[in-house]
Motif scaffolding. Structure first.
Motif, PDB file in Angstrom:
ATOM      1  N   ASN A  23       3.212   5.530 -14.771  1.00 44.39           N
ATOM      2  CA  ASN A  23       4.247   5.362 -13.768  1.00 44.39           C
ATOM      3  C   ASN A  23       5.474   6.152 -14.226  1.00 44.39           C
ATOM      4  O   ASN A  23       6.291   6.554 -13.422  1.00 44.39           O
ATOM      5  CB  ASN A  23       4.566   3.874 -13.630  1.00 44.39           C
ATOM      6  CG  ASN A  23       5.350   3.561 -12.384  1.00 44.39           C
ATOM      7  OD1 ASN A  23       5.395   4.345 -11.450  1.00 44.39           O
ATOM      8  ND2 ASN A  23       5.964   2.401 -12.365  1.00 44.39           N
ATOM      9  N   GLN A  56       3.147   7.264  -7.492  1.00 45.01           N
ATOM     10  CA  GLN A  56       2.545   6.979  -6.195  1.00 45.01           C
ATOM     11  C   GLN A  56       1.188   6.281  -6.350  1.00 45.01           C
ATOM     12  O   GLN A  56       0.827   5.426  -5.540  1.00 45.01           O
ATOM     13  CB  GLN A  56       2.376   8.266  -5.366  1.00 45.01           C
ATOM     14  CG  GLN A  56       3.675   8.937  -5.004  1.00 45.01           C
ATOM     15  CD  GLN A  56       4.187   9.888  -6.093  1.00 45.01           C
ATOM     16  OE1 GLN A  56       3.625   9.981  -7.190  1.00 45.01           O
ATOM     17  NE2 GLN A  56       5.272  10.586  -5.796  1.00 45.01           N
ATOM     18  N   ARG A  59       1.642   2.609  -6.828  1.00 49.28           N
ATOM     19  CA  ARG A  59       1.880   1.911  -5.555  1.00 49.28           C
ATOM     20  C   ARG A  59       0.602   1.856  -4.730  1.00 49.28           C
ATOM     21  O   ARG A  59       0.253   0.813  -4.167  1.00 49.28           O
ATOM     22  CB  ARG A  59       2.993   2.607  -4.779  1.00 49.28           C
ATOM     23  CG  ARG A  59       4.367   2.363  -5.378  1.00 49.28           C
ATOM     24  CD  ARG A  59       5.477   2.839  -4.474  1.00 49.28           C
ATOM     25  NE  ARG A  59       5.489   4.273  -4.262  1.00 49.28           N
ATOM     26  CZ  ARG A  59       6.019   5.170  -5.096  1.00 49.28           C
ATOM     27  NH1 ARG A  59       6.574   4.764  -6.221  1.00 49.28           N
ATOM     28  NH2 ARG A  59       6.006   6.444  -4.816  1.00 49.28           N
ATOM     29  N   LYS A  60      -0.111   2.975  -4.667  1.00 43.12           N
ATOM     30  CA  LYS A  60      -1.318   3.059  -3.841  1.00 43.12           C
ATOM     31  C   LYS A  60      -2.357   2.025  -4.261  1.00 43.12           C
ATOM     32  O   LYS A  60      -2.972   1.372  -3.423  1.00 43.12           O
ATOM     33  CB  LYS A  60      -1.916   4.464  -3.940  1.00 43.12           C
ATOM     34  CG  LYS A  60      -3.119   4.685  -3.043  1.00 43.12           C
ATOM     35  CD  LYS A  60      -3.641   6.095  -3.174  1.00 43.12           C
ATOM     36  CE  LYS A  60      -2.715   7.002  -2.437  1.00 43.12           C
ATOM     37  NZ  LYS A  60      -3.253   8.349  -2.251  1.00 43.12           N
ATOM     38  N   GLN A  62      -1.722  -0.632  -6.090  1.00 37.69           N
ATOM     39  CA  GLN A  62      -1.026  -1.900  -6.310  1.00 37.69           C
ATOM     40  C   GLN A  62      -1.089  -2.347  -7.771  1.00 37.69           C
ATOM     41  O   GLN A  62      -1.405  -3.494  -8.082  1.00 37.69           O
ATOM     42  CB  GLN A  62      -1.603  -2.968  -5.381  1.00 37.69           C
ATOM     43  CG  GLN A  62      -1.483  -2.593  -3.929  1.00 37.69           C
ATOM     44  CD  GLN A  62      -2.307  -3.469  -3.014  1.00 37.69           C
ATOM     45  OE1 GLN A  62      -2.807  -4.511  -3.406  1.00 37.69           O
ATOM     46  NE2 GLN A  62      -2.449  -3.055  -1.770  1.00 37.69           N
TER      47      GLN A  62
END
Length: 124
Positions: A23, A56, A59-60, A62
């Motif tokens: 991240n 991303q 987030r994608k 989770q």
């Protein structure tokens, strides 16, 4: 994760042909690149795993806690295209969980193949 955990994970990722996705850490890309270089040097010399800084994907898929192991079919975040396992474990252990517990047959099959490739040969 501390550097010792990251060194171990990087070594396993390199040995099993996986990428390490971050991240991010550090205040800037230079800090992150220095930390990655240090981890690679400690685990693998100049032949570390592929590292990707890709918030991303967090987030994608989770990802709320690390380490997380994700096997996916493409880049979709649809529930029927990926499986995720979280917690401190070795990559072969994560593959074993995917192979035995994923609700997705293609993930179970891929994980089973990778799991058997990851396990050391036993002598008879």
């Amino acid at each position: 994760m501390n550097d010792g955990q990251l060194i171990n994970l990087a070594r396993q990722a390199r040995n099993h042909g996986f990428s390490v996705v971050l991240n991010g850490f550090g205040e800037n890309d230079g800090d992150t690149q220095k930390r990655i270089a240090g981890i690679n040097a400690a685990c693998c010399g100049q032949a570390g795993p592929e590292w990707r800084i890709h918030p991303q994907l967090f987030r994608k898929f989770q990802v709320a806690e690390v380490p997380a192991f994700v096997l996916s079919k493409g880049d979709s975040s649809a529930a029927d295209t990926f499986s995720k396992v979280t917690g401190a474990m070795a990559i072969p252990d994560a593959l074993g969980i995917f192979a035995n517990k994923s609700k997705l047959q293609f993930i179970r099959m891929a994980a089973n193949q990778k799991y058997h490739n990851a396990m050391p040969e036993t002598e008879n």
